[in-house]
Design a protein around this motif. Structure first.
Motif, PDB file in Angstrom:
ATOM      1  N   VAL A 143       2.805   6.311  -2.838  1.00  0.00           N
ATOM      2  CA  VAL A 143       4.188   6.893  -3.553  1.00  0.00           C
ATOM      3  C   VAL A 143       4.066   6.673  -4.766  1.00  0.00           C
ATOM      4  N   LEU A 144       3.574   6.228  -5.626  1.00  0.00           N
ATOM      5  CA  LEU A 144       3.242   6.139  -6.687  1.00  0.00           C
ATOM      6  C   LEU A 144       2.308   6.850  -7.358  1.00  0.00           C
ATOM      7  N   LEU A 145       1.292   6.862  -6.268  1.00  0.00           N
ATOM      8  CA  LEU A 145       0.304   7.851  -6.757  1.00  0.00           C
ATOM      9  C   LEU A 145       0.391   9.233  -6.686  1.00  0.00           C
TER      10      LEU A 145
ATOM     11  N   ILE B 100       0.814  -1.480  -0.102  1.00  0.00           N
ATOM     12  CA  ILE B 100       0.232   0.216  -0.087  1.00  0.00           C
ATOM     13  C   ILE B 100       0.611   1.062  -0.321  1.00  0.00           C
ATOM     14  N   VAL B 101       2.459   1.186   1.273  1.00  0.00           N
ATOM     15  CA  VAL B 101       2.747   2.175   0.819  1.00  0.00           C
ATOM     16  C   VAL B 101       3.583   2.297  -0.534  1.00  0.00           C
TER      17      VAL B 101
ATOM     18  N   VAL C 113      -5.995   8.451 -13.791  1.00  0.00           N
ATOM     19  CA  VAL C 113      -6.067   7.742 -14.564  1.00  0.00           C
ATOM     20  C   VAL C 113      -4.925   6.799 -15.398  1.00  0.00           C
ATOM     21  N   MET C 114      -3.617   7.220 -16.027  1.00  0.00           N
ATOM     22  CA  MET C 114      -2.364   7.097 -16.602  1.00  0.00           C
ATOM     23  C   MET C 114      -2.370   5.636 -16.043  1.00  0.00           C
ATOM     24  N   GLY C 115      -2.112   6.212 -14.329  1.00  0.00           N
ATOM     25  CA  GLY C 115      -2.044   5.299 -12.912  1.00  0.00           C
ATOM     26  C   GLY C 115      -2.792   4.084 -13.162  1.00  0.00           C
ATOM     27  N   LEU C 116      -4.403   4.487 -13.111  1.00  0.00           N
ATOM     28  CA  LEU C 116      -5.172   3.240 -13.111  1.00  0.00           C
ATOM     29  C   LEU C 116      -4.710   2.431 -14.118  1.00  0.00           C
ATOM     30  N   LEU C 117      -4.691   3.517 -15.702  1.00  0.00           N
ATOM     31  CA  LEU C 117      -4.413   1.656 -16.641  1.00  0.00           C
ATOM     32  C   LEU C 117      -2.955   1.021 -16.358  1.00  0.00           C
ATOM     33  N   ILE C 118      -2.668   1.589 -15.837  1.00  0.00           N
ATOM     34  CA  ILE C 118      -0.788   0.706 -15.637  1.00  0.00           C
ATOM     35  C   ILE C 118      -0.935  -0.514 -14.464  1.00  0.00           C
ATOM     36  N   LEU C 119      -2.085   0.197 -13.185  1.00  0.00           N
ATOM     37  CA  LEU C 119      -2.772  -0.886 -12.615  1.00  0.00           C
ATOM     38  C   LEU C 119      -3.447  -1.776 -13.624  1.00  0.00           C
TER      39      LEU C 119
END
Length: 506
Positions: free
Chosen positions: A289-291, A284-285, A324-330
């Motif tokens: 941090v990435l967020l 989670i950490v 949104v880009m981060g969520l797409l990568i996940l």
């Protein structure tokens, strides 16, 4: 504003106190918790009755029991909650922690999805008033709103779980099925986008060809059991998001904002490869941090590209694009684990429970297991809420768009995008904010039936078993969380009013 909030808090606490007293009295008078045990032939009957009497404090007066519960709840202010014990002597505080985690996770996701989908559909139907799309959406929303929850849940279990699990064992889409799906999606998209008959024909034709080709290709390569997005699809969706947000909020003529969001996407494409090792089994950490880093990248891009006049808009849109880009990568990383997940769980969509017992998957397989368990109850609660949000948004938008200031904005020559987004929509949000506040607490209460049908160990079961056993502690724990959720959401709605309409601050 602070004085107003403090006054509302005081009134809310009085309402909470009176409601808790009424709930406690009604619960303890709803039956006899010892009735079944008095008729039992068990040799340990007397010991069981004595234990239940001690756990529920049945020898004490009702007001003494209520006062003891109130004292335990007041300890929550200093972090020492004591919600008592249930009929079996288990600590209700521990039971509530486990149950609330499952229920709030379900309700929160359903609320977020319902807000975005419902408001978007409501805006489109208001713009396309009395069109074929408007009539179809109106019919569907009234249908979803009037559906009995238990019946809709059974249908979802049959078609969304049982039949899907049979299909995924050997997934095949025939040409006829692909043609039907392509025509349906083409009809929906051309109805949403509108335009003259030529534009509608082009939109529908392109959509139908694309959907038919995609479904045929995915079936031929076995994509349904071993899917993959890859950097190509992630980049296309991210670019479409960046361009769409810019067109909606700032307009494509604002090159500074457009370049800012596209720069954010470019940085995200580069980071797609850089963060891959961190996403093998992230904590989670690490994700937080990435967020933060993603949002910071978007803000920096907007700051440098935005200039003096568009900096604020560029920074906010770039930050949203980064998220949104981060969520797409996940999502891309989770999709890659689907093939292994099917090997561990051949029937992926379960109809009972919030998690699979003794599941032995790795990090992403466990994420997929939790997601598939959430899928059906989330869809059910979302459909019910979308009906309300879309109707209220439509009526609020239609009322706002007929106001004098909207006509004045059009007469000044402002574009339709500016008129709808910056003038009509913001004022239409005020009544919608009220619905969001009430709907969140209502969903927690409505989750009782949903959790019963899908076998979730959440607050619904806690409430139902407590009420059946005439056990006040679990029932009061359910009431406490639901009432606090209603108070908090209404307080947030009051604060949101002040931001949406500056006149309310006075």
């Amino acid at each position: 504003m602070i004085k107003f909030i403090l006054k509302r808090l005081g009134i809310s606490l009085l309402v909470l106190l009176g409601g808790s007293l009424l709930m406690f009295v009604l619960t303890i008078n709803s039956g006899d918790p010892l009735e079944d045990y008095r008729e039992s032939n068990d040799r340990n009957k007397e010991q069981i009755i004595a234990a239940i009497t001690r756990n529920l404090r049945l020898d004490d007066a009702w007001y003494e029991r209520y006062w003891e519960w109130l004292r335990g709840v007041s300890g929550c202010v200093v972090g020492k909650c004591d919600l008592g014990t249930n009929i079996n002597g288990n600590d209700v505080t521990v039971l509530l922690g486990n149950a609330a985690g499952s229920t709030l996770r379900l309700v929160f996701i359903a609320t977020i999805l319902a807000i975005f989908i419902g408001i978007a559909v409501g805006i489109v139907t208001a713009i396309r008033q009395y069109s074929g799309f408007d009539y179809v959406v109106t019919f569907l929303t009234f249908l979803f709103f009037s559906l009995p929850v238990f019946w809709a849940a059974v249908l979802l279990k049959e078609y969304g779980a049982i039949r899907y699990n049979d299909w995924i064992a050997d997934p095949q889409i025939s040409p006829l099925q692909a043609i039907i799906a392509a025509l349906v999606l083409a009809f929906v998209l051309q109805s949403v986008l509108g335009g003259d008959w030529r534009r509608r024909l082009i939109t529908g034709g392109v959509t139908a060809v694309f959907v038919f080709a995609a479904l045929t290709y995915f079936t031929s390569v076995g994509w349904w059991r071993a899917p993959a997005l890859g950097i190509g699809i992630v980049a296309v969706v991210a670019i479409a998001t960046a361009v769409g947000l810019t067109a909606l909020v700032a307009g494509l003529n604002n090159r500074r904002v457009l370049y800012s969001t596209l720069t954010t996407v470019a940085v995200g494409i580069v980071s797609y490869y850089a963060v891959s090792p961190l996403l093998e089994a992230p904590t989670i950490v690490v994700l937080l941090v990435l967020l933060v880093v993603a949002i910071a990248v978007g803000l920096v891009s907007g700051y440098f590209w935005g200039g003096y006049s568009s900096r604020r808009t560029a920074m906010s849109l770039s930050a949203i694009t980064a998220v949104v880009m981060g969520l797409l990568i996940l999502v891309d990383r989770a999709v890659y684990a689907w093939a292994e997940f099917l090997n561990l769980k051949p029937r992926p969509i379960s109809t009972i429970g919030s998690s699979t017992p003794n599941f032995r998957g790795e990090y992403w397989e466990s994420i997929l297991d939790n997601a598939t368990q959430l899928l059906l109850p989330t869809i059910l609660l979302t459909l019910i809420s979308v009906a309300s949000y879309s109707r209220y948004t439509r009526s609020s938008m239609l009322e706002t768009m007929n106001q004098d200031y909207v006509r004045t904005a059009r007469s000044k020559g402002l574009s339709e995008r500016v008129v709808i987004v910056k003038h009509a929509f913001r004022n239409a949000l005020i009544p919608i904010t009220t619905i969001v506040a009430f709907d969140f607490a209502a969903l927690i209460g409505g989750a009782v039936i949903t959790e019963s049908v899908f076998g979730w160990k959440g607050m619904g079961e806690l409430f139902r078993t407590g009420l059946t056993a005439v056990d006040p502690a679990p029932v009061m724990a359910f009431f406490l969380v639901t009432a606090l959720a209603a108070i908090v959401m209404n307080m947030l709605a009051d604060i949101a009013y002040a931001f949406l309409d500056p006149r309310i601050r006075r």
